[in-house]
Design an enzyme around this catalytic site. Sequence first.
Site: not given
Length: 822
Positions: A14, A38, A42, A273, A278-279, A282-283, A435
């Site tokens: 992404t 990619s 799931c 970070t 540096i970035y 994700g997990d 309702k």
Amino acid sequence: MKYIIVGGVAGGATTAARLRRVDEQAEIIMFEKGPHISYANCGLPYYIGGVIKERDKLLVQTPESFGARFNIDIRILSLVTSINPVKKQVSVQSVKTGVTYTESYDKLVLSPGASPVKPPIPGINLPNIFTLRNVEDTDKIKSFVDDNTPRTAVVVGAGFIGLEMAENLHHCGVKVSVVEAAPQVMNMMDSEVAAPLHHHFKEKNVALFLKDAVKEFKQVDDTIEVNLSSGRIIKADFIILSIGVKPDTSLAKAAGIKIGETGGVWVDEYLQTSVKDIYAVGDSIEFPHPITGKPTIAFLAGPANRQGRILADNMVYGHTRKYKGSIGTAIAKVFDMTAGITGMTHRGLKAQGIKHDCTIVHAGSHAGYYPGAMQMMLKISFDPNTGRLYGGQVIGYKGVDKRLDLLATVIKNNGTIYDLQEIEHAYAPPFSSAKDPVNQLGYNAENIIRGLFKPLSPFKFAKRIKKDVFVLDVRTPEEFSIDAIEDAVNIELDAVRKNLHRIPKDKKIMIFCGVGLRGYVAARILKQNGFDKVYNLSGGLKVYRQTMDEQSNAIFFSSEEKQNELVSGSNGAGMPKIEVRQMVVDACGLQCPGPVLKLKDSIDAIEYGERLEVKATDPGFYNDVASWCNVTGHQLISRENKSGEIRAIIQKNKKETENQATAKSDNDHKTMVVFSDDMDRALASFVIANGAASMGKKVTMFFTFWGLNVIKDVNRPKLKKDVMGNMFDKMMPGHAGKLRLSNMNMGGMGRRMMKLRMKDKNVDALETMIEQAQQSGINMIACQMSMDIMGVQKEELINGVNIGGVANYLEEAEQSNLNLFI
């Protein structure tokens, strides 16, 4: 600008795609250690189970298609081995050739993901023990299932992936056993919300072993033996490990990048970070939770995708977009049911010391009078002062996802329970009710905040001190006759006003009905008539029974058994063909007690010997119809739960006279009262019980007073007790291994001599006999009254013990031809 991205899938891919869309001139390189960049992570369990037929549908983008569309240099099978933050370089090794080279960067993105947890359990690396994290893992499992046609499998771990794997293996014909060390599946949910899933396992004939960890794996011929901490052994053709995942931070650690307190990579609100340029996404990252402010890790695809988009914008346009964190919204399909969670649960809030209240609502997926409505249970947690919504949980058959999404939207925007009341949903009978259940949650919560009633959790109700409370059952007499709580007084809701004199004002009043609605109305009547300490059981008797029943489903499958028939949404071989006249009654959409009342009215309209088919969507009806038949004497021919619609066939019988029932007895039932905790008497009890069970007899053991010590769990938890409870606890044996002899105990020496003598003579130890009794299906009942007096709690007892009163025992004894008191 030159960007290097380490890792693909949700976060990395992404980020790369967004970078290209906002910066056509940038040089973008993506390194991926595997062959895929990619894919639909799931969807992996559903491909293994055959729900998704084509493997290619899992591959969202191939390296070739992704590279061509976005002009990105994709380098698969390339492992980044180290980072040099000073020189702004990474070292890369080719997985195929082993050749290593360096690549420079202006900005670096880490998206390494997470790796499966594999604890040091003996035998964990045996063949046919699999983990599931990527396409390569999927291919291995799929090939094994297709090539070997296994009959049995054990899934270790009952989180989202574990349950999805259990469902899909069951779908393709495998007999599945799920093992979970926690006392429930989906341990992130509250216990009473997870309980319906445990009952659904029983309906699907899937084994479930809770509060039982794996101690060892052993290869025995062509099968694997799974040795559990309880001493039980499960045999299977293969194993799926779904114990959990941990963030992959090895690369970041080696580079000196800060690791947070939860073990994830620390990032700021712009996803950078501790090292400039540096970035991470994700997990692998940790981030403050929007509600608690405490660091947490979200192993979810949605947050990873959002992070990728935000990060790409920040790297191109400057640090302008802040990441706000994840509230952990997640959902899973578990056989025919759907379970979802968002925000904080009661358990999580309690652990953080955050004051809150909760409420439970049972409602239909759409208007009950329109065909196909299914019941769902919703629970929210909220601030008792401001009404801020903290969390929501939903479980049911239809409409779970859209209610969960509404709750998540309000929570993410710091909304309140009053916002739930104001949600304007799309309404027409096929889609909702005027309702909506989410509106109703808001109304219930407001009633609690205003003090119109006090909610009572099923756990607090179970721990009530009976002499101090008055338990009021406001269901109908018909419902009461089918399923009653021992110390409850039945006053039907519509008769409460005329019977106020029967209700004491000097005690706590604990009210319950089927699902909570009638209990609330009764609570309002009492509160406005001078009764102060009035509590309504959240979720009613339905939630209480589900939560307090035995949660495990201990089935021991054999590899020689036939496979399940391929599942097509039904719960087995289907309903029998009916040759006699029958009436069909549709009770779908009705909540408890509606289906039972409709059943009662309809049975009167048919003749003896004729049959009645009832369809209902109230989940509790699956057990209610069996209880109703037992009480009324009618015959339950069959029942099934098909995608949430329960279908039962009942034959109308004349109720037998006492003499007929006695003559019909098959003399196969043996009962005994175990009063003593002497080791020798306990041994005698289980020798007789196991002997009778081995001869095909039905056996019930009723443990009362000192006998409760025989069935205490050796690993029982430490629990909070009152003064007398603590005194009893200290004076009584802690479990079966600590029991004393009735004679010649000699300070414990006699017990040790007896154990050695039994070993020499090849006589099983008492603990082994108890396990044999469990595996033989012997019905062990612990006396609730004795437990209350002696301060023994359900959590202290071994798995499989039912809690009951004298009525439960007398019901069993009435059908027995042998009754012993030991």
